[in-house]
Design a protein around this motif. Structure first.
Motif, PDB file in Angstrom:
ATOM      1  N   SER A 211     -34.586  -4.445  17.240  1.00  0.00           N
ATOM      2  CA  SER A 211     -34.971  -4.991  18.548  1.00  0.00           C
ATOM      3  C   SER A 211     -36.142  -4.197  19.111  1.00  0.00           C
ATOM      4  O   SER A 211     -36.396  -3.063  18.707  1.00  0.00           O
ATOM      5  CB  SER A 211     -33.787  -4.958  19.508  1.00  0.00           C
ATOM      6  N   GLN A 212     -36.820  -4.822  20.042  1.00  0.00           N
ATOM      7  CA  GLN A 212     -37.973  -4.190  20.679  1.00  0.00           C
ATOM      8  C   GLN A 212     -37.574  -2.821  21.260  1.00  0.00           C
ATOM      9  O   GLN A 212     -38.353  -1.883  21.259  1.00  0.00           O
ATOM     10  CB  GLN A 212     -38.422  -5.134  21.800  1.00  0.00           C
ATOM     11  N   HIS A 213     -36.311  -2.717  21.725  1.00  0.00           N
ATOM     12  CA  HIS A 213     -35.814  -1.462  22.291  1.00  0.00           C
ATOM     13  C   HIS A 213     -35.797  -0.340  21.280  1.00  0.00           C
ATOM     14  O   HIS A 213     -35.877   0.827  21.617  1.00  0.00           O
ATOM     15  CB  HIS A 213     -34.380  -1.636  22.779  1.00  0.00           C
ATOM     16  N   ASP A 551     -12.528 -10.743  12.294  1.00  0.00           N
ATOM     17  CA  ASP A 551     -13.067 -12.037  11.859  1.00  0.00           C
ATOM     18  C   ASP A 551     -12.019 -12.963  11.249  1.00  0.00           C
ATOM     19  O   ASP A 551     -12.322 -14.102  10.898  1.00  0.00           O
ATOM     20  CB  ASP A 551     -14.235 -11.798  10.898  1.00  0.00           C
ATOM     21  N   GLU A 552     -10.795 -12.463  11.159  1.00  0.00           N
ATOM     22  CA  GLU A 552      -9.712 -13.356  10.718  1.00  0.00           C
ATOM     23  C   GLU A 552      -9.363 -14.359  11.802  1.00  0.00           C
ATOM     24  O   GLU A 552      -8.852 -15.437  11.539  1.00  0.00           O
ATOM     25  CB  GLU A 552      -8.459 -12.525  10.395  1.00  0.00           C
ATOM     26  N   VAL A 553      -9.645 -13.975  13.036  1.00  0.00           N
ATOM     27  CA  VAL A 553      -9.223 -14.807  14.174  1.00  0.00           C
ATOM     28  C   VAL A 553     -10.121 -16.029  14.328  1.00  0.00           C
ATOM     29  O   VAL A 553     -11.346 -15.908  14.334  1.00  0.00           O
ATOM     30  CB  VAL A 553      -9.258 -13.974  15.480  1.00  0.00           C
ATOM     31  N   LYS A 554      -9.495 -17.197  14.431  1.00  0.00           N
ATOM     32  CA  LYS A 554     -10.251 -18.441  14.665  1.00  0.00           C
ATOM     33  C   LYS A 554      -9.797 -19.030  15.994  1.00  0.00           C
ATOM     34  O   LYS A 554      -8.628 -18.918  16.368  1.00  0.00           O
ATOM     35  CB  LYS A 554      -9.978 -19.471  13.557  1.00  0.00           C
ATOM     36  N   ILE A 555     -10.755 -19.643  16.691  1.00  0.00           N
ATOM     37  CA  ILE A 555     -10.383 -20.343  17.934  1.00  0.00           C
ATOM     38  C   ILE A 555     -10.807 -21.815  17.823  1.00  0.00           C
ATOM     39  O   ILE A 555     -11.498 -22.195  16.875  1.00  0.00           O
ATOM     40  CB  ILE A 555     -11.016 -19.680  19.182  1.00  0.00           C
ATOM     41  N   LYS A 556     -10.421 -22.599  18.818  1.00  0.00           N
ATOM     42  CA  LYS A 556     -10.715 -24.029  18.756  1.00  0.00           C
ATOM     43  C   LYS A 556     -11.938 -24.321  19.617  1.00  0.00           C
ATOM     44  O   LYS A 556     -12.041 -23.857  20.749  1.00  0.00           O
ATOM     45  CB  LYS A 556      -9.517 -24.814  19.280  1.00  0.00           C
ATOM     46  N   CYS A 557     -12.880 -25.096  19.053  1.00  0.00           N
ATOM     47  CA  CYS A 557     -14.067 -25.470  19.820  1.00  0.00           C
ATOM     48  C   CYS A 557     -13.637 -26.316  21.007  1.00  0.00           C
ATOM     49  O   CYS A 557     -12.907 -27.290  20.848  1.00  0.00           O
ATOM     50  CB  CYS A 557     -15.044 -26.241  18.927  1.00  0.00           C
ATOM     51  N   GLN A 558     -14.091 -25.922  22.182  1.00  0.00           N
ATOM     52  CA  GLN A 558     -13.671 -26.650  23.387  1.00  0.00           C
ATOM     53  C   GLN A 558     -14.271 -28.049  23.447  1.00  0.00           C
ATOM     54  O   GLN A 558     -13.764 -28.915  24.127  1.00  0.00           O
ATOM     55  CB  GLN A 558     -14.074 -25.857  24.629  1.00  0.00           C
ATOM     56  N   LYS A 559     -15.357 -28.230  22.725  1.00  0.00           N
ATOM     57  CA  LYS A 559     -16.003 -29.535  22.778  1.00  0.00           C
ATOM     58  C   LYS A 559     -15.455 -30.514  21.747  1.00  0.00           C
ATOM     59  O   LYS A 559     -15.113 -31.640  22.078  1.00  0.00           O
ATOM     60  CB  LYS A 559     -17.521 -29.371  22.577  1.00  0.00           C
ATOM     61  N   CYS A 560     -15.391 -30.054  20.495  1.00  0.00           N
ATOM     62  CA  CYS A 560     -15.034 -31.010  19.444  1.00  0.00           C
ATOM     63  C   CYS A 560     -13.728 -30.684  18.746  1.00  0.00           C
ATOM     64  O   CYS A 560     -13.280 -31.442  17.885  1.00  0.00           O
ATOM     65  CB  CYS A 560     -16.174 -31.146  18.431  1.00  0.00           C
ATOM     66  N   GLY A 561     -13.124 -29.560  19.088  1.00  0.00           N
ATOM     67  CA  GLY A 561     -11.821 -29.267  18.528  1.00  0.00           C
ATOM     68  C   GLY A 561     -11.841 -28.600  17.163  1.00  0.00           C
ATOM     69  O   GLY A 561     -10.805 -28.226  16.620  1.00  0.00           O
ATOM     70  N   GLU A 562     -13.004 -28.397  16.627  1.00  0.00           N
ATOM     71  CA  GLU A 562     -13.129 -27.733  15.326  1.00  0.00           C
ATOM     72  C   GLU A 562     -12.634 -26.279  15.423  1.00  0.00           C
ATOM     73  O   GLU A 562     -12.788 -25.628  16.461  1.00  0.00           O
ATOM     74  CB  GLU A 562     -14.629 -27.766  14.934  1.00  0.00           C
ATOM     75  N   SER A 563     -12.061 -25.789  14.332  1.00  0.00           N
ATOM     76  CA  SER A 563     -11.653 -24.393  14.291  1.00  0.00           C
ATOM     77  C   SER A 563     -12.896 -23.539  14.008  1.00  0.00           C
ATOM     78  O   SER A 563     -13.591 -23.754  13.027  1.00  0.00           O
ATOM     79  CB  SER A 563     -10.608 -24.211  13.186  1.00  0.00           C
ATOM     80  N   ILE A 564     -13.191 -22.592  14.889  1.00  0.00           N
ATOM     81  CA  ILE A 564     -14.463 -21.869  14.718  1.00  0.00           C
ATOM     82  C   ILE A 564     -14.283 -20.355  14.635  1.00  0.00           C
ATOM     83  O   ILE A 564     -13.317 -19.796  15.126  1.00  0.00           O
ATOM     84  CB  ILE A 564     -15.481 -22.217  15.855  1.00  0.00           C
ATOM     85  N   SER A 565     -15.258 -19.728  14.013  1.00  0.00           N
ATOM     86  CA  SER A 565     -15.216 -18.283  13.758  1.00  0.00           C
ATOM     87  C   SER A 565     -16.200 -17.548  14.659  1.00  0.00           C
ATOM     88  O   SER A 565     -17.126 -18.152  15.199  1.00  0.00           O
ATOM     89  CB  SER A 565     -15.632 -17.978  12.320  1.00  0.00           C
ATOM     90  N   ARG A 566     -15.995 -16.240  14.712  1.00  0.00           N
ATOM     91  CA  ARG A 566     -16.950 -15.391  15.414  1.00  0.00           C
ATOM     92  C   ARG A 566     -18.263 -15.376  14.652  1.00  0.00           C
ATOM     93  O   ARG A 566     -18.270 -15.472  13.418  1.00  0.00           O
ATOM     94  CB  ARG A 566     -16.378 -13.966  15.466  1.00  0.00           C
ATOM     95  N   THR A 567     -19.350 -15.223  15.378  1.00  0.00           N
ATOM     96  CA  THR A 567     -20.625 -15.058  14.673  1.00  0.00           C
ATOM     97  C   THR A 567     -20.498 -13.843  13.765  1.00  0.00           C
ATOM     98  O   THR A 567     -19.813 -12.881  14.092  1.00  0.00           O
ATOM     99  CB  THR A 567     -21.798 -14.850  15.654  1.00  0.00           C
ATOM    100  N   ASN A 568     -21.175 -13.884  12.669  1.00  0.00           N
ATOM    101  CA  ASN A 568     -21.016 -12.811  11.697  1.00  0.00           C
ATOM    102  C   ASN A 568     -21.677 -11.506  12.141  1.00  0.00           C
ATOM    103  O   ASN A 568     -21.450 -10.449  11.573  1.00  0.00           O
ATOM    104  CB  ASN A 568     -21.637 -13.307  10.380  1.00  0.00           C
ATOM    105  N   ASP A 569     -22.501 -11.569  13.170  1.00  0.00           N
ATOM    106  CA  ASP A 569     -23.322 -10.423  13.564  1.00  0.00           C
ATOM    107  C   ASP A 569     -22.522  -9.345  14.307  1.00  0.00           C
ATOM    108  O   ASP A 569     -21.513  -9.615  14.932  1.00  0.00           O
ATOM    109  CB  ASP A 569     -24.459 -10.868  14.501  1.00  0.00           C
ATOM    110  N   VAL A 570     -23.040  -8.127  14.235  1.00  0.00           N
ATOM    111  CA  VAL A 570     -22.537  -7.088  15.139  1.00  0.00           C
ATOM    112  C   VAL A 570     -23.542  -6.929  16.271  1.00  0.00           C
ATOM    113  O   VAL A 570     -24.594  -7.572  16.283  1.00  0.00           O
ATOM    114  CB  VAL A 570     -22.268  -5.746  14.417  1.00  0.00           C
ATOM    115  N   GLY A 571     -23.212  -6.054  17.231  1.00  0.00           N
ATOM    116  CA  GLY A 571     -24.047  -5.937  18.433  1.00  0.00           C
ATOM    117  C   GLY A 571     -25.071  -4.825  18.329  1.00  0.00           C
ATOM    118  O   GLY A 571     -24.930  -3.895  17.538  1.00  0.00           O
ATOM    119  N   ASN A 572     -26.088  -4.935  19.159  1.00  0.00           N
ATOM    120  CA  ASN A 572     -27.061  -3.860  19.308  1.00  0.00           C
ATOM    121  C   ASN A 572     -26.323  -2.613  19.821  1.00  0.00           C
ATOM    122  O   ASN A 572     -25.558  -2.693  20.774  1.00  0.00           O
ATOM    123  CB  ASN A 572     -28.117  -4.328  20.321  1.00  0.00           C
TER     124      ASN A 572
END
Ligand SMILES: [Zn+2]
Ligand SMILES: [Zn+2]
Length: 1002
Positions: A211-213, A551-572
């Motif tokens: 990052s620029q920082h 990343d084992e944890v999945k949640i449900k998309c509030q819009k379409c109901g699909e089971s979704i995962s956390r983004t694979n990225d870590v944080g700055n």
């Protein structure tokens, strides 16, 4: 013979002898052991636990990745100094130290240790099992942090730093990570988090965005790259070429367009071999040197729209883009100055634009709707579809491009020196590449929060940038230029890139994006995640919120109901340190954050009163992150005051480097220099300036201050023991009853010093406080003690005066030890405990001002100042005429800038006469003291001089023979001193005196 001041009582306590050649590092170790074995550190921390006054200091976490260098000790001395001072003043504090844990810095070191070279290696740590491999890697990162935090803790203790070492905070803790989630959730609710598709600086070794920082000026390296001038034949104009220059030839396959400045003049130049080149007119001479001919000149705008062919048009990937975008491929366009400014200081005035491989290029492309050709993989290998380039590394093998160009396309290849950014962690040269990354927007107005039910509530429509600027201005920056530096950054920075691709050891960004409908959400707490979980909670339960288990944890998309995962990225990683004012303040340094548990109580500690860090880098990093996170969460400054300090360099003025032999590891420095001396070097330095540090500088400070203090203390102990001085119960009022002007003066000086030190420390100027102390110790040693030598032991029979001297010096040394304890706690403890017999200086209170005010006598201090200046002038006069001080004079006439101040009292003038060894003084021919001349004969004077010489000779022989101060001698002296036998005997402690030709001591 001399009688003891007080009758010997059973309570008589001799002071421990003071060693002239004390081994100070060993003394420090003795006290360390004592402090931790006897629980002094704990008693110190609990001293003010019931106080209503709070001093809130927040430690900026040190990266727990390596042992400390001496430069760390500078900041850590400040971090200990003010808590110690406020502890003396009776303030309640937290005394918490912190460790920064997550991020590339740890990963890179663990990779090195394991001999890993890439992402593939990490994921194959346990062959064939990616998840187990990542789990192992993350565990090794945690282990490394724990290992080095232990080492740094021990080193900090060695520095004399008193903190709650059993409860330091760690940014990898659950509390810290989940508090960042809370912050990110709020950003999300404001509508400030977005996924951007941008060209980003990228480290091909770490395979992640920088990052620029993280691109600090110190991470730019002076590098020589092969730059190339290459030609691009214009379609439809025979033998006419654009001449383009680039310092990054590896990006040429990604070329989409050529930028020109519409307002410049461009000339068509006849080169050799029938080739003609377009170049900015102003640069023609620089490019072609001599033997060129300008065929014609037009405005840049006339070239806009021309199309050209380029060196890599035959590669499949390039062809594909060309076919799909024939309108906007390989065209000449007029630049936008605000995005991609063109200059005529170098190059050709025609700028190679590779939309996928440069920040400005990408922005231009976006504005003009240009296509792009991504050319490199995460590790900077050319992608497939690029023919002979595919699979070869763009950064490691620049020659593949250059060799190809040299065949037919290059006009010239020139070595070019420039400042080029490198990865702040692994020092690999960066590249630019277009990636999807997550950002916090700096310039968006917040969405109306769904939660804000009160309609009348006025919505703060300000952007994050505007809010942060306001918050930064509420902070007291020391030195003052800090604010400008921070504002400069805040005004110019891009959106905050908070994601790190392809990395493992870091904050699990709580962003959940639906792969089907592309809606995304941010989760704000562990509880919320649990509520939303549709699967995988069991696998995660019991683990910290890190990869791979989170990343084992999945949640449900509030819009379409699909089971979704956390983004694979870590944080700055700066998210981690930025949240600590919220995550680490707890009632006992190890419970849940007060920010969540008891906000009222938290507010007693927030905003914190003080942070102190080395300036370079922090404006973009820690200061920035704290201000950003605090602005989002509370719209408040996280700290009231920041004391910044510069960079430590070797004493040769160069940056400290192992290979240059001027770097000093902390532990080595501590053992060689002693940490008191080190701490004194730090505290007496102006923090705004860079500091030169090394063993020679340390020796100077030791000699000029530390040993002077030690010898003063030694003098007291030695003679007080000889005189069997007993600590009386005198209070300061009776101290002032001493008739001796020297006592009155030094007490006044002490009062002034104590007041000034207190004032300066309250204004966070350690340097001014330290210099006051230095001045005082110098006065104490070179004037008070020096002028009082005749008042002690065998030199004087005035019991009352003797006692006043000891009482005065005792009072001063005890209280001085308290005042210096925040600066140099070890010698302070040594002096304090030996003189008082009490447990520890660390449990003391700051000397009371009221008592000192009574001792303060500004008039007397002024008079003594004048007197000392006259003495200086007198000594200069003696030097000039070559008459040594030990030869008494009946009159000394001096010239002085100071008009003889007749308000100086007689007793002060007497001090002057004694110091100069004269009977009368005349200043500027018009002032005489005493007014009535003291007449002495030449004979008397000579005899006095010889007597003084004799005493000196005897004392030096005593010293040579290694006799103790109180050991008696057999003495032989010349007959002429017969009449003085008794007084000589007393002064040099002779039991027998005989007469002979030579002086002899036995
Ligand atoms: Zn790197
Ligand atoms: Zn969806």
């Amino acid at each position: 013979m001399f009688k003891p001041v007080h009758p010997v009582k059973s309570s008589l306590r001799e002071f421990n002898r003071v060693n002239a050649s004390e081994n100070f590092p060993e003394m420090e170790k003795k006290w360390l052991k004592h402090w931790y074995e006897k629980g002094i550190n704990k008693k110190y921390r609990e001293k003010n636990k019931n106080s209503k006054k709070y001093f809130s200091f927040l430690d900026g976490p040190i990266t727990a990745n390596n042992p400390m260098g001496v430069h760390h000790a500078w900041g850590r001395t400040y971090k200990d100094l003010w808590p110690r001072f406020y502890n003396l003043l009776g303030y309640k504090q937290r005394f918490q130290n912190g460790f920064d844990c997550q991020g590339l810095w740890v990963e890179v070191e663990v990779e090195k240790e394991l001999g890993l070279h890439s992402k593939k290696d990490i994921e194959n740590l346990i062959p064939g099992d990616t998840k187990a491999s990542i789990a192992k890697f993350v565990q090794l990162c945690k282990d490394r942090v724990l290992k080095f935090s232990k080492i740094q803790t021990e080193q900090s203790k060695r520095l004399g730093y008193f903190a709650d070492w059993d409860h330091s905070y760690f940014t990898m803790s659950d509390e810290n990570n989940y508090m960042i989630w809370k912050f990110l959730k709020k950003c999300y609710e404001y509508g400030w988090i977005y996924k951007g598709h941008e060209s980003v600086p990228w480290c091909p070794r770490c395979e992640t965005a920088i990052s620029q920082h993280e691109m600090l000026t110190e991470d730019y390296k002076e590098l020589v790259h092969q730059s190339v001038y290459f030609k691009l034949p214009i379609i439809g104009r025979e033998n006419e070429n654009l001449l383009v220059w680039t310092t990054t030839p590896w990006t040429i396959p990604a070329n989409i367009a050529v930028a020109i400045e519409a307002t410049f003049d461009y000339s068509l130049v006849q080169g050799n071999a029938n080739q003609k080149f377009w170049v900015a007119k102003e640069l023609v001479k620089m490019v072609f040197k001599e033997n060129y001919k300008i065929l014609k000149t037009v405005k840049g705008s006339d070239l806009v729209g021309l199309k050209y062919t380029a060196p890599f048009d035959n590669l499949p990937k390039v062809k594909e883009v060309a076919d799909k975008n024939s309108e906007k491929f390989h065209i000449v366009f007029a630049t936008d100055k605000n995005i991609l400014p063109i200059t005529t200081t170098e190059g050709t005035g025609m700028v190679h634009t590779a939309v996928s491989a440069g920040v400005e290029d990408f922005k231009m492309g976006k504005k003009l709707g240009l296509p792009m050709i991504p050319v490199i993989e995460d590790n900077a290998d050319y992608m497939s579809g690029l023919g002979f380039l595919s699979g070869k590394n763009a950064k490691k093998h620049p020659e593949i491009i250059l060799d190809y160009l040299k065949k037919d396309w290059a006009f010239a290849v020139v070595a070019y020196k420039h400042r080029y950014p490198a990865c702040w962690r692994c020092k690999t040269e960066l590249v630019w590449k277009v990636e999807d990354e997550w950002y916090i927007a700096m310039d968006r107005s917040p969405l109306r929060s769904q939660k804000s039910k009160v309609k009348s509530q006025k919505l703060n429509t300000k952007t994050l940038r505007e809010r942060m600027i306001k918050v930064a201005k509420k902070i007291k920056w020391m030195p003052e230029f800090g604010l400008d530096r921070e504002l400069d950054w805040l005004k110019n920075m891009h959106d905050w890139l908070i994601s790190k691709k392809n990395r493992y050891w870091g904050l699990a960004l709580p962003i959940y994006e639906c792969s089907k409908c592309h809606n995304f959400e941010v989760i704000g707490s562990k509880e919320e995640l649990k509520k939303r979980t549709v699967s995988g909670w069991e696998e995660f339960e019991g683990h910290s919120p890190h990869k791979p288990f989170i990343d084992e944890v999945k949640i449900k998309c509030q819009k379409c109901g699909e089971s979704i995962s956390r983004t694979n990225d870590v944080g700055n990683p700066w998210l981690d340190a930025g949240i600590v004012p919220y995550s680490t303040i707890s009632k006992d340094n190890h419970s849940q954050p007060l920010y969540i548990e008891n906000k009222e109580e938290w507010k007693k500690w927030f905003p914190v009163d003080l942070i102190t860090e080395s300036f370079p880098g922090q404006f973009k990093n820690w200061f920035y992150a704290m201000i950003a996170e605090s602005t989002v969460l509370e719209n408040e400054p996280p700290f009231k005051r920041v004391l910044g300090f510069g960079t430590q360099l070797g004493e040769d003025g160069r940056p400290m480097h192992k290979s240059w032999g001027n770097a000093i590891e902390f532990s080595e420095g501590a053992d060689k220099i002693g940490v008191d001396v080190m701490r004194w070097m730090f505290t007496r330095h102006n923090p705004a300036d860079n500091m030169l540090f090394g063993y020679k500088k340390a020796d100077e400070v030791r000699r000029q201050f530390y040993l002077m203090l030690w010898n003063t203390y030694k003098f007291f102990v030695e003679y007080a023991n000889l005189d069997k001085f007993i600590v009386g119960k005198k209070n300061f009022c009776s101290l002032q009853n001493s008739k001796n002007v020297l006592d009155k003066w030094i007490l006044s000086r002490f009062a002034s010093t104590a007041l000034s030190v207190e004032k300066n420390l309250k204004e966070f100027s350690a340097k001014d406080a330290a210099l006051e102390i230095e001045k005082f110790v110098s006065d104490l040693s070179t004037w008070f003690i020096r002028r009082s030598r005749d008042r002690v032991w065998v030199n004087s029979e005035n019991v009352e005066d003797k006692n006043n001297f000891y009482e005065t010096l005792y009072y001063i040394l005890v209280n001085l030890s308290i005042i210096i304890s925040p600066f140099i706690p070890f010698v302070a403890e040594e002096i304090y405990t030996n003189l008082t017999g009490k447990e520890s200086v660390n449990l003391e209170n700051w000397p009371l001002i009221n008592e000192k005010l009574k001792m303060k006598n500004e008039k007397l201090e002024g008079e003594m100042n004048t007197a000392r200046k006259i003495v200086e002038a007198g000594q200069a006069e003696r030097k000039l005429t070559g008459v040594k001080v030990r030869i008494p004079l009946s009159n000394l006439s001096v010239k002085s800038e100071i008009a003889a101040n007749l308000t100086v009292s007689d007793e002060v003038w007497d001090v002057v006469l004694k110091e100069l060894n004269i009977k009368n003084i005349t200043i500027n021919n018009d002032f005489h003291y005493p007014k009535k001349e003291v007449k002495v004969t030449e004979k008397q004077l000579q005899k006095e001089g010889r007597l003084r010489e004799l005493i000196r000779e005897i004392q030096s022989q005593r010293k040579l023979k290694g006799l103790k101060t109180d050991e008696k001698i057999n003495l032989t002296i010349p007959k002429e001193f017969e009449s003085e036998t008794e007084s000589i005997g007393k002064r040099v402690l002779a039991k027998n005196i005989r007469f002979g030709d030579k002086v002899e001591v036995q």
